[in-house]
Scaffold this active site. Sequence first.
Site, PDB file in Angstrom:
ATOM      1  N   GLU A 248       0.888  -1.173   0.000  1.00  0.00           N
ATOM      2  CA  GLU A 248       0.000   0.000   0.000  1.00  0.00           C
ATOM      3  C   GLU A 248       0.916   1.209   0.000  1.00  0.00           C
ATOM      4  OE1 GLU A 248      -3.342   0.110  -0.041  1.00  0.00           O
ATOM      5  OE2 GLU A 248      -3.630  -2.048   0.037  1.00  0.00           O
ATOM      6  N   CYS A 282      -2.039   9.291   1.876  1.00  0.00           N
ATOM      7  CA  CYS A 282      -1.668   8.703   0.577  1.00  0.00           C
ATOM      8  C   CYS A 282      -2.628   9.102  -0.536  1.00  0.00           C
ATOM      9  CB  CYS A 282      -1.575   7.189   0.705  1.00  0.00           C
ATOM     10  SG  CYS A 282      -2.973   6.491   1.578  1.00  0.00           S
TER      11      CYS A 282
HETATM   12  P1  NAD Z   1       8.450   4.863   4.688  1.00  0.00           P
HETATM   13  O1  NAD Z   1       8.520   4.091   3.431  1.00  0.00           O
HETATM   14  O2  NAD Z   1       9.561   5.795   4.994  1.00  0.00           O
HETATM   15  O3  NAD Z   1       8.358   3.876   5.938  1.00  0.00           O
HETATM   16  C1  NAD Z   1       7.338   2.909   6.026  1.00  0.00           C
HETATM   17  C2  NAD Z   1       7.798   1.787   6.939  1.00  0.00           C
HETATM   18  O4  NAD Z   1       8.869   1.063   6.329  1.00  0.00           O
HETATM   19  C3  NAD Z   1       8.327   2.261   8.283  1.00  0.00           C
HETATM   20  O5  NAD Z   1       7.929   1.336   9.266  1.00  0.00           O
HETATM   21  C4  NAD Z   1       9.824   2.214   8.083  1.00  0.00           C
HETATM   22  O6  NAD Z   1      10.528   2.116   9.283  1.00  0.00           O
HETATM   23  C5  NAD Z   1       9.963   0.968   7.234  1.00  0.00           C
HETATM   24  N1  NAD Z   1      11.167   0.860   6.417  1.00  0.00           N
HETATM   25  C6  NAD Z   1      11.888   1.859   5.855  1.00  0.00           C
HETATM   26  N2  NAD Z   1      12.902   1.340   5.129  1.00  0.00           N
HETATM   27  C7  NAD Z   1      12.801  -0.023   5.225  1.00  0.00           C
HETATM   28  C8  NAD Z   1      13.553  -1.106   4.689  1.00  0.00           C
HETATM   29  N3  NAD Z   1      14.600  -0.906   3.899  1.00  0.00           N
HETATM   30  N4  NAD Z   1      13.153  -2.356   5.000  1.00  0.00           N
HETATM   31  C9  NAD Z   1      12.072  -2.597   5.785  1.00  0.00           C
HETATM   32  N5  NAD Z   1      11.330  -1.585   6.313  1.00  0.00           N
HETATM   33  C10 NAD Z   1      11.695  -0.318   6.042  1.00  0.00           C
HETATM   34  O7  NAD Z   1       7.040   5.626   4.668  1.00  0.00           O
HETATM   35  P2  NAD Z   1       6.463   6.704   5.680  1.00  0.00           P
HETATM   36  O8  NAD Z   1       7.154   7.997   5.412  1.00  0.00           O
HETATM   37  O9  NAD Z   1       6.428   6.188   7.065  1.00  0.00           O
HETATM   38  O10 NAD Z   1       4.944   6.790   5.182  1.00  0.00           O
HETATM   39  C11 NAD Z   1       4.544   7.635   4.174  1.00  0.00           C
HETATM   40  C12 NAD Z   1       4.301   6.892   2.880  1.00  0.00           C
HETATM   41  O11 NAD Z   1       3.322   5.881   3.071  1.00  0.00           O
HETATM   42  C13 NAD Z   1       3.750   7.773   1.783  1.00  0.00           C
HETATM   43  O12 NAD Z   1       4.358   7.447   0.553  1.00  0.00           O
HETATM   44  C14 NAD Z   1       2.270   7.429   1.772  1.00  0.00           C
HETATM   45  O13 NAD Z   1       1.617   7.704   0.557  1.00  0.00           O
HETATM   46  C15 NAD Z   1       2.304   5.979   2.074  1.00  0.00           C
HETATM   47  N6  NAD Z   1       1.023   5.514   2.602  1.00  0.00           N
HETATM   48  C16 NAD Z   1       0.256   4.679   1.845  1.00  0.00           C
HETATM   49  C17 NAD Z   1      -0.979   4.262   2.320  1.00  0.00           C
HETATM   50  C18 NAD Z   1      -1.848   3.341   1.524  1.00  0.00           C
HETATM   51  O14 NAD Z   1      -2.722   2.721   2.118  1.00  0.00           O
HETATM   52  N7  NAD Z   1      -1.650   3.218   0.222  1.00  0.00           N
HETATM   53  C19 NAD Z   1      -1.432   4.683   3.565  1.00  0.00           C
HETATM   54  C20 NAD Z   1      -0.616   5.524   4.306  1.00  0.00           C
HETATM   55  C21 NAD Z   1       0.608   5.925   3.817  1.00  0.00           C
END
Ligand code: NAD
Length: 474
Positions: A248, A282
């Site tokens: 997502e 998002c």
């Molecule tokens: P992010 O990608 O920075 O982090 C998301 C998660 O991944 C966190 O728990 C982070 O610690 C973890 N993570 C980061 N690097 C990783 C790796 N290499 N391996 C494993 N885990 C890792 O995202 P964010 O800034 O926390 O959230 C914002 C993003 O999420 C935006 O792009 C937003 O659009 C998206 N989002 C999507 C939805 C949806 O349902 N489509 C909902 C909410 C947010």
Amino acid sequence: MRDPVPFLIGGERRRSADVADIRFPYTGDVAGCVFLAGDGDVEDAVRAATAGFAVTRRLPAYARSRVLDRLADLIEERGDELAEAIVLEAGKTKTLARGEAARAAETIRISAEEARRIHGEILPLDWNSAGEGYTGYTRRFPIGPILCITGFNFPLNLACHKVGPAIAAGNPVILKPATKTPLTALLLGEMVLDAGFPPEAISVLPCTTGRAERLVADDRIAYVSFTGSPDVGWHIKAIAGRKRVGLELGGNAAAVVCEDADIVHAASRVTAGAFSNAGQVCISVQRVFVHASVYDRFLDELLPRVRSLKVGDPRQDDTDVGPMISPEAAAGAHEKVAEAVREGARVLAGGSCDGTLFEPTVLVDTAPAMRVNRTEIFAPVVTVTPYDAYAEALARVNDSPFGLQAGVFTRDMRRIMQALEELRVGGVVIGDIPTVRMDHMPYGGVKASGLGREGPRYAIEEMTEMRLMVVNAG
Ligand code: NAD
């Protein structure tokens, strides 16, 4: 300051030598701290989940449903405490945080219902003479430990959209919350325990990215359910091996305002959808395409609404737009706005940023290739562009690497059906902005926006596998 919060490994509270501070995005002050899981803890979590699967896979539907109903009750009872944690770690306004807690209870309640509805099919197999006397039966079975990785912007409800369906399906859960927002997830973990889920089957572990990657790659994990940014999401798919992955991810959602639209309604909905949670949603409205004949009227309705939004302390009841998650995130988005202005865009509202506080910003005269249009800005910024022909507006919506949801304001049936046929997105919203999500609906994206669908019923499908039984009664 409060003591660091222990993490949860197979239902057991643990501490470590590593402590991470959690900062309140509005002031930058430390709002709490958590212990971080180490390598041994990560291994123990996987072992506990693997052992836990022997228990959860045999839980009958009524028992899984009862755990989830109790969990929903607990989330409701402790809603204020959860909302307070969301305000402090995510900087969300009080109103939004309370709304998220209420939605989280609803998501779990829906999961409790869906736990009772994991049906199969009966298939007569006599389509030709070889199949005479044969019948097929399908049933869905749980698949094993589910790794849930969540983003910061809905620290509670994103977790519930993974934990709820995992429990409903009879799978153990390992939850890895976002680095900046682990407090809410740890509270949720305690509630899962209190609700009576087998303790070995629940772990909540704030940890480093490296350790999270080890979990993603681990063959004992059956499914990775990830919500976060596109770059990280697709990287996770690349390192996940053979296991299934649900993604997502982000987007740059668009709305189309046709000449027959109710312009006041459209302007008020765009104001709500572009700036809520400081644009860190998002499906936030990032691009608006307005028919040229109503473009000026739309801006006349939009701009006063945007300029009247109150930006500030998320703890105040009358704040409309709170801080962004970090000064770095705000500065990055601000640079995209500055770059657009250097390339010829005009700022009609907002445009400035001070630390994590970003003024609600409306840009016009942008080009499709500018980063404010092309990339996910994830900040309170919206671009407004006139169009002449409807087909051109739909093409502009599709001119994006992403495809989560799109909104179309029209009452014309032909245009409505054309939007459904032409728009490459996971969801088309008619008469409203793309920023619409009821928690039981199928939700997810196409193209770079993701893989698979959430919404408890759909997530349960992803977290179970079909098994066929063929009976020869001949
Ligand atoms: P992010 O990608 O920075 O982090 C998301 C998660 O991944 C966190 O728990 C982070 O610690 C973890 N993570 C980061 N690097 C990783 C790796 N290499 N391996 C494993 N885990 C890792 O995202 P964010 O800034 O926390 O959230 C914002 C993003 O999420 C935006 O792009 C937003 O659009 C998206 N989002 C999507 C939805 C949806 O349902 N489509 C909902 C909410 C947010």
